[in-house]
Design a protein around this motif. Structure first.
Motif, short mmCIF file in Angstrom:
data_model
loop_
_atom_site.label_atom_id
_atom_site.label_comp_id
_atom_site.label_asym_id
_atom_site.label_seq_id
_atom_site.Cartn_x
_atom_site.Cartn_y
_atom_site.Cartn_z
N GLN A 14 1.05 -1.36 0.12
CA GLN A 14 -0.11 0.05 -0.07
C GLN A 14 0.75 1.47 0.45
O GLN A 14 0.70 2.29 -1.03
CB GLN A 14 -0.63 -0.61 1.47
N THR A 21 1.70 4.30 -2.96
CA THR A 21 1.43 5.88 -3.16
C THR A 21 2.75 6.35 -3.89
O THR A 21 2.72 7.54 -4.76
CB THR A 21 2.17 5.94 -1.36
N THR A 44 -2.01 3.82 0.97
CA THR A 44 -3.02 4.50 -0.42
C THR A 44 -3.79 2.84 0.04
O THR A 44 -3.90 1.86 -0.50
CB THR A 44 -2.63 4.53 -1.83
N GLU A 101 -8.99 9.27 -3.49
CA GLU A 101 -9.37 9.82 -2.85
C GLU A 101 -10.22 8.88 -1.70
O GLU A 101 -11.65 8.82 -1.99
CB GLU A 101 -9.47 11.49 -2.43
#
Lengths: 483, 95
Positions: A373, A377, B52, B57
């Protein structure tokens, strides 16, 4: 005139001028399917009988696309029609409702010609992992069409449907489009509703299009795009007409060429074809610059961690209770779960569930899932930086042309590497289109991937359209159904 | 990281899968290979980066808490291997 050779925008022109009728179009496709399906095996369910009936009943004033046939990947729910995901688990599953994209297709009066074959639950890059059949590549029937939307891609290439819907989680539209010499678009994550699409990896899945050319791509995108209340990840970008983006002028367009996507593992003929395409863009007045985007390997590893983690959770619902397959010999609840899942899922699906469960299990969560994860990013940041400088990014779609049936199906890692050029686009949620840019020395199609920034479909459509008009791929090369 | 046979069996159990003897060995090898490759995420320059979880978003999306009637209940039930009186039928769970 061979009706099935025509693009949809050509069909629309001929309908308008009364040269053709809806009935003639549907009859031509029904005939074509009868001739070619035995060689290509692109369909799980053929619906030509219903289609011909429906074609009789299209009202005169039903709208421009009314009566135009389409193929639908078999993981998109169609009310009253089987949706199998090419899995034994869902062999007899009949969806009680339509996916949002199907509501949109149906509201235009379009006619579903069939449900298209795929890798089981969209897991694979060759359509060899379908429980039912292996789809063949119309350019060479000994080769795979790519995957997972291989049935959709092969059917468009073989003129068995004028266009089709697919889904793309890590390249499942773009890679088969590349291997079959057609146009495949994966829209920005959130542009198209995922409601009613059987979930594989929810943060990566997106519905998209297979078409003969870029103009048809824009027309079909107009139909399926839009915010949907039932998919909270869908995004409202307002009404758009994507056909307006189709302009030939690319003067001043800034194209980024990430050199790492042209390195080791990319077949030399693929590389050469892409280099020629990039030269062509320069001639057409685009500003081309090479840059470094060193994320492909990280993105691939991240993709398999995240996609499998999400899949292991999403596929938990297939428990032998609600969705058709139940192991006949199971005696108690625990056995129903275990035996139904073990018998209902194929080897690749189980492999990914095991990997996904592993990376989410305590002790490994931080080392794999959390790290992945963070890499996600990183990948997004790198793309953001690139799009500060460039309008679009161009890479090969697939490192190779279509490979032989059986060549990679027993080596999972090799199959995964086929996605190296496409997965980072899903990781970052960007739009990507694959269009044919040439053929190799064996006459097999090579695809070019054009990547855009989020919700900038217009830019990639324009970039693709300008090139397509310049090289006229469809006029020069056609599938030979080589045996 | 080395994947043992016990671990594969543990993971398969968590995933509600029953593996045959030859499958255990196959998945052990496959998983090991894939993890060997996936390990490169640990070399990525991600120091200080947030995680993320989605492509766009992350924000809450609220809707009104309204009941919507789903009409095609028959269609839903028909997919169950066994059903009775508008319910999914399963073997007895409590003795």
């Amino acid at each position: 005139m061979d009706i099935t050779e025509l693009t949809v925008h050509e069909l629309l022109g001929k309908l308008k001028s009364k040269e053709l009728t809806i009935k003639e179009i549907n009859e031509a496709y029904a005939k074509r399917i009868e001739e070619k399906e035995k060689d290509v095996d692109a369909f799980v369910t053929v619906l030509t009988e219903q289609a011909l009936e429906q074609a009789e009943r299209v009202p005169e004033d039903a709208g421009e696309l009314a009566g135009i046939p389409i193929g639908i990947k078999d993981n998109i729910c169609t009310k009253g029609i089987k949706t199998t995901c090419s899995s034994r688990m869902l062999e007899n599953f009949v969806s009680p409702y339509d996916a949002t994209v199907m509501e949109k297709i149906n509201s235009k009066g379009m006619i579903t010609l069939g449900k298209m074959n795929m890798d089981e639950f969209a897991m694979g890059g060759s359509t060899e992992y379908s429980y039912f059949k292996k789809t063949k590549n119309p350019w060479d029937l000994n080769r795979v069409p790519g995957g997972s939307s291989g049935g959709s891609a092969a059917a468009v290439a073989a003129n068995m449907v004028p266009w089709a819907l697919g889904t793309d989680t890590g390249g499942s539209i773009r890679q088969p489009a590349s291997l079959c010499g057609v146009v495949g678009l994966k829209p920005t994550y959130g542009l198209v509703s995922r409601y009613g699409v059987v979930a594989f990896a929810s943060s990566l899945d997106q519905v998209g299009t297979f078409t003969k050319d870029v103009e048809d791509c824009a027309i079909l995108l107009n139909v399926i795009a839009g915010k949907d209340e039932r998919d909270s990840t869908s995004v409202d970008v307002g009404e758009k007409d994507y056909t307006k983006a189709l302009q030939k002028d690319v003067k001043g367009l800034k194209i980024g060429v990430p050199k790492e996507f042209y390195g080791e593992g990319i077949n030399p003929e693929v590389k050469k074809s892409l280099e020629q395409a990039i030269e062509k863009y320069k001639e057409m007045g685009a500003e081309v610059e090479e840059f470094s985007l060193d994320i492909a390997n990280y993105a691939l590893a991240t993709y398999y961690i995240i996609a499998c983690a999400e899949a292991s959770s999403n596929l938990g619902r297939f428990d032998g209770i609600r969705y058709t397959y139940r192991a006949p010999e199971a005696k108690n609840l625990k056995e129903i779960y275990k035996k139904s899942r073990s018998e209902g899922f194929g080897a690749e699906v189980k492999r990914r569930i095991i990997l996904g469960t592993y990376v989410l299990s305590s002790g490994y969560y931080d080392a794999y899932y959390k790290k992945a994860q963070q890499v996600r990013t990183l990948v997004m940041n790198e793309f953001n930086k690139a799009f500060e400088k460039y309008d679009v990014i161009i890479t090969p779609t697939s490192p190779t042309v279509a490979f032989k049936i059986g060549e990679k199906s027993n080596n999972p890692m090799e199959m995964y590497l086929a996605d190296i050029c496409t997965v980072s686009v899903n990781i970052a949620g960007l739009p990507g289109i694959s269009i044919p840019c040439g053929v190799d020395s064996q006459g097999l199609p090579i695809g070019m991937q054009i990547i855009g920034n989020k919700f900038e479909e217009e830019k990639i459509l324009k970039t693709a359209y300008a090139f397509e008009q310049e090289i006229n791929f469809r006029e020069k090369y056609k599938p030979q159904f080589k045996k | 990281m080395k994947v043992s046979k016990e671990e594969i069996l543990h993971i398969a159990n968590l995933a509600q899968l029953e593996l045959k003897e030859e499958e255990i060995e196959k998945y052990q090898t496959n998983l090991q290979e894939i993890l060997n490759f996936a390990n490169i995420v640990n070399n990525a320059p991600v120091e200080g980066l947030d995680i993320t979880i989605g492509a766009n978003e992350a924000k809450n999306v609220f809707r009104k808490d309204e009941v919507k009637i789903f009409e095609n209940i028959e269609g839903l039930l028909e997919n169950a291997p066994t059903q009775e009186q508008h319910m999914f039928k399963i073997p007895k769970v409590i003795n």
